[in-house]
Design an enzyme around this catalytic site. Structure first.
Site, PDB file in Angstrom:
ATOM      1  N   TYR A 110       0.841  -1.206   0.000  1.00  0.00           N
ATOM      2  CA  TYR A 110       0.000   0.000   0.000  1.00  0.00           C
ATOM      3  C   TYR A 110       0.879   1.260   0.000  1.00  0.00           C
ATOM      4  O   TYR A 110       0.685   2.169  -0.802  1.00  0.00           O
ATOM      5  CB  TYR A 110      -0.882  -0.054   1.246  1.00  0.00           C
ATOM      6  CG  TYR A 110      -1.686   1.193   1.532  1.00  0.00           C
ATOM      7  CD1 TYR A 110      -2.732   1.581   0.705  1.00  0.00           C
ATOM      8  CD2 TYR A 110      -1.410   1.970   2.658  1.00  0.00           C
ATOM      9  CE1 TYR A 110      -3.478   2.713   0.994  1.00  0.00           C
ATOM     10  CE2 TYR A 110      -2.152   3.095   2.953  1.00  0.00           C
ATOM     11  CZ  TYR A 110      -3.181   3.465   2.112  1.00  0.00           C
ATOM     12  OH  TYR A 110      -3.924   4.584   2.406  1.00  0.00           O
TER      13      TYR A 110
ATOM     14  N   LYS B  23       1.422   4.301  -2.769  1.00  0.00           N
ATOM     15  CA  LYS B  23       1.179   5.722  -2.458  1.00  0.00           C
ATOM     16  C   LYS B  23       2.409   6.546  -2.814  1.00  0.00           C
ATOM     17  O   LYS B  23       2.294   7.661  -3.321  1.00  0.00           O
ATOM     18  CB  LYS B  23       0.802   5.901  -0.979  1.00  0.00           C
ATOM     19  CG  LYS B  23      -0.573   5.353  -0.623  1.00  0.00           C
ATOM     20  CD  LYS B  23      -1.672   6.064  -1.381  1.00  0.00           C
ATOM     21  CE  LYS B  23      -3.054   5.553  -1.028  1.00  0.00           C
ATOM     22  NZ  LYS B  23      -4.123   6.122  -1.856  1.00  0.00           N
TER      23      LYS B  23
HETATM   24  P1  NAD Z   1     -12.178   2.430   1.876  1.00  0.00           P
HETATM   25  O1  NAD Z   1     -11.533   1.092   1.752  1.00  0.00           O
HETATM   26  O2  NAD Z   1     -13.121   2.668   2.973  1.00  0.00           O
HETATM   27  O3  NAD Z   1     -12.909   2.790   0.508  1.00  0.00           O
HETATM   28  C1  NAD Z   1     -12.359   2.524  -0.744  1.00  0.00           C
HETATM   29  C2  NAD Z   1     -13.500   2.390  -1.729  1.00  0.00           C
HETATM   30  O4  NAD Z   1     -12.922   2.047  -2.999  1.00  0.00           O
HETATM   31  C3  NAD Z   1     -14.475   1.284  -1.368  1.00  0.00           C
HETATM   32  O5  NAD Z   1     -15.809   1.765  -1.368  1.00  0.00           O
HETATM   33  C4  NAD Z   1     -14.263   0.229  -2.439  1.00  0.00           C
HETATM   34  O6  NAD Z   1     -15.455  -0.465  -2.783  1.00  0.00           O
HETATM   35  C5  NAD Z   1     -13.748   1.072  -3.590  1.00  0.00           C
HETATM   36  N1  NAD Z   1     -12.960   0.276  -4.541  1.00  0.00           N
HETATM   37  C6  NAD Z   1     -12.069  -0.701  -4.269  1.00  0.00           C
HETATM   38  N2  NAD Z   1     -11.593  -1.218  -5.402  1.00  0.00           N
HETATM   39  C7  NAD Z   1     -12.193  -0.564  -6.419  1.00  0.00           C
HETATM   40  C8  NAD Z   1     -12.118  -0.642  -7.818  1.00  0.00           C
HETATM   41  N3  NAD Z   1     -11.343  -1.578  -8.431  1.00  0.00           N
HETATM   42  N4  NAD Z   1     -12.859   0.211  -8.566  1.00  0.00           N
HETATM   43  C9  NAD Z   1     -13.669   1.121  -7.975  1.00  0.00           C
HETATM   44  N5  NAD Z   1     -13.816   1.223  -6.640  1.00  0.00           N
HETATM   45  C10 NAD Z   1     -13.074   0.402  -5.866  1.00  0.00           C
HETATM   46  O7  NAD Z   1     -11.002   3.505   1.892  1.00  0.00           O
HETATM   47  P2  NAD Z   1     -11.036   4.983   2.466  1.00  0.00           P
HETATM   48  O8  NAD Z   1     -10.606   4.927   3.874  1.00  0.00           O
HETATM   49  O9  NAD Z   1     -12.318   5.641   2.107  1.00  0.00           O
HETATM   50  O10 NAD Z   1      -9.829   5.606   1.649  1.00  0.00           O
HETATM   51  C11 NAD Z   1     -10.022   6.332   0.463  1.00  0.00           C
HETATM   52  C12 NAD Z   1      -8.665   6.792  -0.031  1.00  0.00           C
HETATM   53  O11 NAD Z   1      -8.001   7.552   0.994  1.00  0.00           O
HETATM   54  C13 NAD Z   1      -7.721   5.633  -0.372  1.00  0.00           C
HETATM   55  O12 NAD Z   1      -6.941   5.994  -1.474  1.00  0.00           O
HETATM   56  C14 NAD Z   1      -6.847   5.533   0.852  1.00  0.00           C
HETATM   57  O13 NAD Z   1      -5.591   5.024   0.538  1.00  0.00           O
HETATM   58  C15 NAD Z   1      -6.739   6.970   1.281  1.00  0.00           C
HETATM   59  N6  NAD Z   1      -6.419   7.097   2.711  1.00  0.00           N
HETATM   60  C16 NAD Z   1      -7.314   6.721   3.676  1.00  0.00           C
HETATM   61  C17 NAD Z   1      -6.967   6.836   5.019  1.00  0.00           C
HETATM   62  C18 NAD Z   1      -7.912   6.443   6.110  1.00  0.00           C
HETATM   63  O14 NAD Z   1      -7.526   6.460   7.286  1.00  0.00           O
HETATM   64  N7  NAD Z   1      -9.153   6.095   5.799  1.00  0.00           N
HETATM   65  C19 NAD Z   1      -5.709   7.329   5.359  1.00  0.00           C
HETATM   66  C20 NAD Z   1      -4.814   7.666   4.352  1.00  0.00           C
HETATM   67  C21 NAD Z   1      -5.190   7.569   3.021  1.00  0.00           C
HETATM   68  N1  SER Z   2      -5.476   4.644   7.527  1.00  0.00           N
HETATM   69  C1  SER Z   2      -4.671   4.057   6.517  1.00  0.00           C
HETATM   70  C2  SER Z   2      -4.312   2.665   6.841  1.00  0.00           C
HETATM   71  O1  SER Z   2      -4.255   2.346   8.013  1.00  0.00           O
HETATM   72  C3  SER Z   2      -3.411   4.864   6.329  1.00  0.00           C
HETATM   73  O2  SER Z   2      -3.302   5.190   5.001  1.00  0.00           O
HETATM   74  O3  SER Z   2      -4.055   1.897   5.962  1.00  0.00           O
END
Ligand code: NAD
Ligand code: SER
Length: 327
Positions: free
Chosen positions: A142, A146
């Site tokens: 992951y 990124k």
């Molecule tokens: P999440 O896993 O809750 O949501 C991701 C969504 O993407 C899901 O609804 C899933 O169904 C969809 N998805 C997966 N594969 C797919 C595909 N092939 N085509 C279309 N949709 C697809 O993740 P999140 O927490 O909402 O994170 C969103 C973004 O933010 C990601 O890029 C993640 O890396 C980044 N991020 C999140 C956090 C966090 O703490 N939540 C922290 C850092 C970065």
């Molecule tokens: N909240 C995310 C994780 O734990 C950080 O990108 O994967």
């Protein structure tokens, strides 16, 4: 100038659920199209398109059909889930981003948002006050995707003048939506147990510090970054953004101020190693100086708001899935 027309990809996840709502508030329901590989929740409003981001042709068709001008590309596999299937993680996170950048370039889109993460850090990265420009040695697939994604964002801006913007989100905490398979998920799961009067078994050690942010701050940071004038954006790598930093035992202690009987136990698993490879807190001077980033929620304010909202939701008798609908 044409009006902004936004496509959110990965709209059914932890961030997408809340961000789509905020974008609709700002731009109007008709101007925000949501999309995901999964079907939307029943309560979804506005136009939804089913999309696997690996299908570049369908992405192009959606962008043309709705005359999209900006994409918020959230679809990804997160750190813990990613380690269960590194190859699929590379595929979805890298090829998905590549499809977005290529369609955006071909169709001359105005702006793209690509979230990065604290997972870009690792190895020899300084753990405290981690600088914006520092050693990046991610130890998860992951994190690798990124880091490469940030380079692609900068590359597409320099080579093709495509305005891609990015934040290195800390772990995000929300009551509106559940996390989707990351290492920081414990900091959401713990609240769901606490408000039900149950104890929580934490998969990290009690004293592991990680950077965290409450969802309202994360949404505001995202929209503020995207709305900042281009001349305020000094880079197209992910900006460090800071709000709070705590360990599981500190979070539990804060929760017990509201729910005195709450108890936590610890059973660290493979996610402990991932957390240890990340940093404790970041220096986000660039975000503050460039486009005025300022957090609103610290640990006590976040804990109070989470508990108030989850208690309200529980009182209304919703299931965990339904909780995603309370915005
Ligand atoms: P999440 O896993 O809750 O949501 C991701 C969504 O993407 C899901 O609804 C899933 O169904 C969809 N998805 C997966 N594969 C797919 C595909 N092939 N085509 C279309 N949709 C697809 O993740 P999140 O927490 O909402 O994170 C969103 C973004 O933010 C990601 O890029 C993640 O890396 C980044 N991020 C999140 C956090 C966090 O703490 N939540 C922290 C850092 C970065
Ligand atoms: N909240 C995310 C994780 O734990 C950080 O990108 O994967």
């Amino acid at each position: 100038m044409s009006a902004d027309k936004i496509l959110v990809i990965g709209s059914e996840g932890q961030i997408g659920t809340v961000l789509s709502h905020a974008l609709r508030d700002t731009y109007g329901i008709a101007n925000v199209i949501t999309s995901d590989i999964n079907q939307p929740r029943k309560s979804v409003i506005g136009h939804f398109e089913k999309l696997n981001i690996l299908d570049g042709e369908r992405l192009l068709a959606i962008v043309r059909k709705h005359k999209i001008t900006q994409i918020y590309h959230l679809a990804a596999l997160l750190s813990a889930k990613g380690e269960q299937n590194p190859r699929q993680t590379w595929d979805v996170n890298m090829n998905g981003l590549f499809n977005v950048l290529e369609v955006a370039r071909q169709e001359n889109l105005d702006k793209i948002y690509f979230p990065s993460s604290i997972a870009v850090f690792g190895g020899q990265t300084p753990k405290k006050a981690t600088p914006q420009f520092t050693v990046l040695q991610p130890e998860t697939m992951y994190g690798i995707t990124k880091e490469v994604g940030e380079h692609l964002a900068q590359y597409y801006f320099k080579k093709f003048n495509l305005d891609v913007r990015s934040l290195r989100y800390p772990g995000l905490i929300s009551y509106q939506s559940l996390p989707g398979g990351g290492t920081t998920d414990y900091a959401v799961d713990i609240f769901h147990k606490a408000v039900k009067g149950e104890s929580y078994e934490c998969f990290l050690e009690p004293d592991t510090y990680l950077p965290m942010m409450y969802m309202p701050d994360a949404i505001r940071a995202t929209i503020e970054l995207m709305n900042a004038p281009l001349d305020k954006i000094s880079m197209h790598y992910g900006y460090n953004v800071r709000a709070m930093s705590f360990s599981a035992e500190e979070l539990a202690a804060e929760i017990t101020k509201h729910i005195p009987k709450f108890e936590i136990t610890y059973k660290p698993d493979f996610r402990q190693k991932i957390a240890e490879s990340w940093v404790e807190n970041m220096d986000d001077t660039y975000a503050r100086n460039d486009w005025g980033w300022q957090e609103e929620y610290d640990l006590p304010a976040m804990v109070e708001d989470m508990i108030v909202n989850l208690k309200r939701i529980n009182k209304q008798g919703s299931s965990e899935y339904d909780e995603k609908m309370f915005l």
